[in-house]
Design a protein around this motif. Structure first.
Motif, PDB file in Angstrom:
ATOM      1  N   LEU B  16       0.835  -1.207   0.000  1.00  0.00           N
ATOM      2  CA  LEU B  16       0.000   0.000   0.000  1.00  0.00           C
ATOM      3  C   LEU B  16       0.872   1.259   0.000  1.00  0.00           C
ATOM      4  O   LEU B  16       0.566   2.237  -0.681  1.00  0.00           O
ATOM      5  N   GLU B  38      -2.402  10.397   1.750  1.00  0.00           N
ATOM      6  CA  GLU B  38      -3.265   9.747   2.743  1.00  0.00           C
ATOM      7  C   GLU B  38      -3.076   8.233   2.721  1.00  0.00           C
ATOM      8  O   GLU B  38      -3.022   7.585   3.770  1.00  0.00           O
ATOM      9  N   ILE B  39      -2.987   7.650   1.494  1.00  0.00           N
ATOM     10  CA  ILE B  39      -2.789   6.196   1.390  1.00  0.00           C
ATOM     11  C   ILE B  39      -1.489   5.797   2.059  1.00  0.00           C
ATOM     12  O   ILE B  39      -1.414   4.799   2.786  1.00  0.00           O
ATOM     13  N   LEU B  41       0.143   7.368   4.509  1.00  0.00           N
ATOM     14  CA  LEU B  41       0.015   7.484   5.973  1.00  0.00           C
ATOM     15  C   LEU B  41      -0.759   6.301   6.544  1.00  0.00           C
ATOM     16  O   LEU B  41      -0.406   5.754   7.597  1.00  0.00           O
ATOM     17  N   ASN B  42      -1.786   5.886   5.807  1.00  0.00           N
ATOM     18  CA  ASN B  42      -2.597   4.758   6.250  1.00  0.00           C
ATOM     19  C   ASN B  42      -1.776   3.473   6.273  1.00  0.00           C
ATOM     20  O   ASN B  42      -1.894   2.662   7.199  1.00  0.00           O
ATOM     21  N   GLY B  45       0.329   3.432   9.296  1.00  0.00           N
ATOM     22  CA  GLY B  45      -0.483   3.047  10.450  1.00  0.00           C
ATOM     23  C   GLY B  45      -0.719   1.549  10.504  1.00  0.00           C
ATOM     24  O   GLY B  45      -0.696   0.944  11.586  1.00  0.00           O
ATOM     25  N   LEU B  46      -0.911   0.941   9.317  1.00  0.00           N
ATOM     26  CA  LEU B  46      -1.110  -0.519   9.276  1.00  0.00           C
ATOM     27  C   LEU B  46       0.131  -1.240   9.793  1.00  0.00           C
ATOM     28  O   LEU B  46       0.018  -2.233  10.530  1.00  0.00           O
ATOM     29  N   ILE B  49       0.035  -1.181  13.480  1.00  0.00           N
ATOM     30  CA  ILE B  49      -0.969  -2.092  14.035  1.00  0.00           C
ATOM     31  C   ILE B  49      -0.462  -3.532  14.004  1.00  0.00           C
ATOM     32  O   ILE B  49      -0.641  -4.293  14.957  1.00  0.00           O
ATOM     33  N   PHE B  64      -1.068   4.505  15.958  1.00  0.00           N
ATOM     34  CA  PHE B  64      -2.038   4.650  14.863  1.00  0.00           C
ATOM     35  C   PHE B  64      -2.948   5.850  15.109  1.00  0.00           C
ATOM     36  O   PHE B  64      -3.256   6.610  14.188  1.00  0.00           O
ATOM     37  N   ILE B  67      -1.028   8.927  14.231  1.00  0.00           N
ATOM     38  CA  ILE B  67      -0.939   9.094  12.770  1.00  0.00           C
ATOM     39  C   ILE B  67      -2.266   9.617  12.223  1.00  0.00           C
ATOM     40  O   ILE B  67      -2.297  10.487  11.345  1.00  0.00           O
ATOM     41  N   LEU B  68      -3.374   9.102  12.771  1.00  0.00           N
ATOM     42  CA  LEU B  68      -4.707   9.548  12.344  1.00  0.00           C
ATOM     43  C   LEU B  68      -4.889  11.044  12.617  1.00  0.00           C
ATOM     44  O   LEU B  68      -5.359  11.794  11.757  1.00  0.00           O
ATOM     45  N   ALA B  71      -2.846  12.976  10.169  1.00  0.00           N
ATOM     46  CA  ALA B  71      -3.429  12.946   8.828  1.00  0.00           C
ATOM     47  C   ALA B  71      -4.604  13.918   8.735  1.00  0.00           C
ATOM     48  O   ALA B  71      -4.768  14.606   7.725  1.00  0.00           O
TER      49      ALA B  71
END
Lengths: 175, 102
Positions: B16, B38-39, B41-42, B45-46, B49, B64, B67-68, B71
Motif C-alpha cells: 500500500l 493519505e494512502i 500514511l494509512n 499506520g497498518l 498495528i 495509529f 498518525i490519524l 493525517a
C-alpha cells in the motif's frame, strides 16, 4: 479467519490500484472508501477493534467527506477528466512505477530474509489502548491537541478569500 | 484464536505504501497527490498495528491514533492550500504552481 485476512488484503490492494489510476476524481474517492473499509477489516482480524472503528469513522467518514466538499467547491467540469487523460500517459507513469517496484522488491527481500514467525493474534481491546494513551502517552496526547489547533488555525488562515483593497484607479495605474 | 503471519501484514503495508508513492509520482492533479499521501500514511499506520498485534501491546494502536490525528490536520491544511491555488491559478495542475511570485 486467516482466509478473511488475505481476501480483505486483496480487496485493499485492488481498490488502491483503482484509486491511483482513475480519471474521474469522485470515482477514485469511492474506491478509496472501499480501500479504507478493507483495511478496517484487516485491523479487526489483527485484533485491534478500536483502530478498525477509528479507521471507518475518521478516514472513511471525515477525511473523505472533507475532500468531497472541496471538490464540490472547486466545481470541476467534464474537461477536467479529459485533461487527466492527457496527463496520465504511459510515458509519464512507467518510469516512476518501475523505480518504485524496485524499491518494493528490496523491501520484500529485507522482510523475508529475517526470521519468519507466525504468532497467534491476541485481542488488544480499547481499555488497554485508553490506559496507555492517558498513562504513559499523556504528553503526546496534549501535543496532538496542539497540532489539531494549529491545523484549524492554518486551514482558516489559508482558506480565507482575501478581499481586494486596491482602488480601481490605482489598479489602472499598475497595469 | 487465529494465526496471521506477521510478514504478510507488513507486506500488505509495504504494497500500500508503494502504491501511494506511485500515486504521488505519476499524477499531476494536486488532489490526487493529497489522496496518495493519505494512502501512504494509512499504510504506515497498518505497519504499526501489525507490530502492536505481534507483541500484543497497545502501543501500536496508540501510534495509529497519533498518525490519524496528524493525517486529519494535514488534510485540512492541504485542502485549504488546494482551494487557494485553484483560486489564484484557475487550475489544479501542480506544475502551474512553480513560481514563487505570491
Amino acid at each position: 479467519m486467516q482466509l478473511t485476512f488475505y481476501i480483505s488484503a486483496l480487496v485493499a490492494i485492488l481498490s488502491t490500484i483503482m484509486v491511483i489510476t482513475r480519471f474521474n476524481i469522485i470515482h477514485s474517492l469511492l474506491y478509496l472508501v472501499v480501500s479504507f473499509l478493507a483495511l478496517a477489516t484487516v485491523f479487526f482480524i489483527l485484533g485491534a477493534p478500536f483502530a478498525a472503528a477509528l479507521e471507518i469513522i475518521i478516514y472513511a467518514g471525515a477525511i473523505v467527506v472533507l475532500i468531497i466538499f472541496v471538490i464540490m467547491m472547486l466545481n470541476l467540469k467534464g474537461e477536467a477528466i479529459e485533461q487527466e487523460k492527457q496527463w496520465l500517459t504511459p510515458a509519464v507513469w512507467i518510469g516512476p512505477a518501475i523505480l518504485s517496484f524496485i524499491l518494493f522488491a528490496e523491501l520484500v527481500y529485507v522482510l523475508f530474509t529475517g526470521q519468519s514467525s507466525s504468532s497467534v493474534v491476541q485481542m488488544v481491546d480499547s481499555k488497554a489502548v485508553g490506559k496507555a494513551l492517558y498513562g504513559q502517552y499523556i504528553l503526546a496526547v496534549e501535543l496532538s491537541g496542539m497540532l489539531l489547533m494549529a491545523g484549524i488555525v492554518g486551514a482558516y488562515h489559508l482558506g480565507r478569500q482575501k478581499k481586494k483593497v486596491i482602488h480601481r484607479f490605482l489598479e489602472q495605474i499598475e497595469e | 484464536m487465529n494465526e496471521v503471519q506477521t510478514m504478510h501484514g507488513l507486506l500488505l503495508a509495504g504494497i500500500l505504501f508503494m502504491l501511494g508513492l506511485i500515486g504521488v509520482l505519476i499524477r499531476r492533479n494536486i488532489i490526487y497527490m493529497l489522496v496518495s499521501v493519505e494512502i501512504m500514511l494509512n499504510a504506515a499506520g497498518l505497519a504499526f498495528i501489525v507490530a502492536g498485534s505481534k507483541w500484543a501491546q497497545p502501543d501500536g494502536q496508540v501510534m495509529f491514533i497519533f498518525i490519524l490525528t496528524m493525517a486529519a490536520a494535514e488534510v485540512s491544511v492541504g485542502l485549504a492550500l488546494i482551494l487557494q491555488i485553484h483560486h489564484q491559478l484557475k487550475t489544479l495542475d501542480s506544475d502551474a504552481a512553480n513560481e514563487m511570485k505570491g
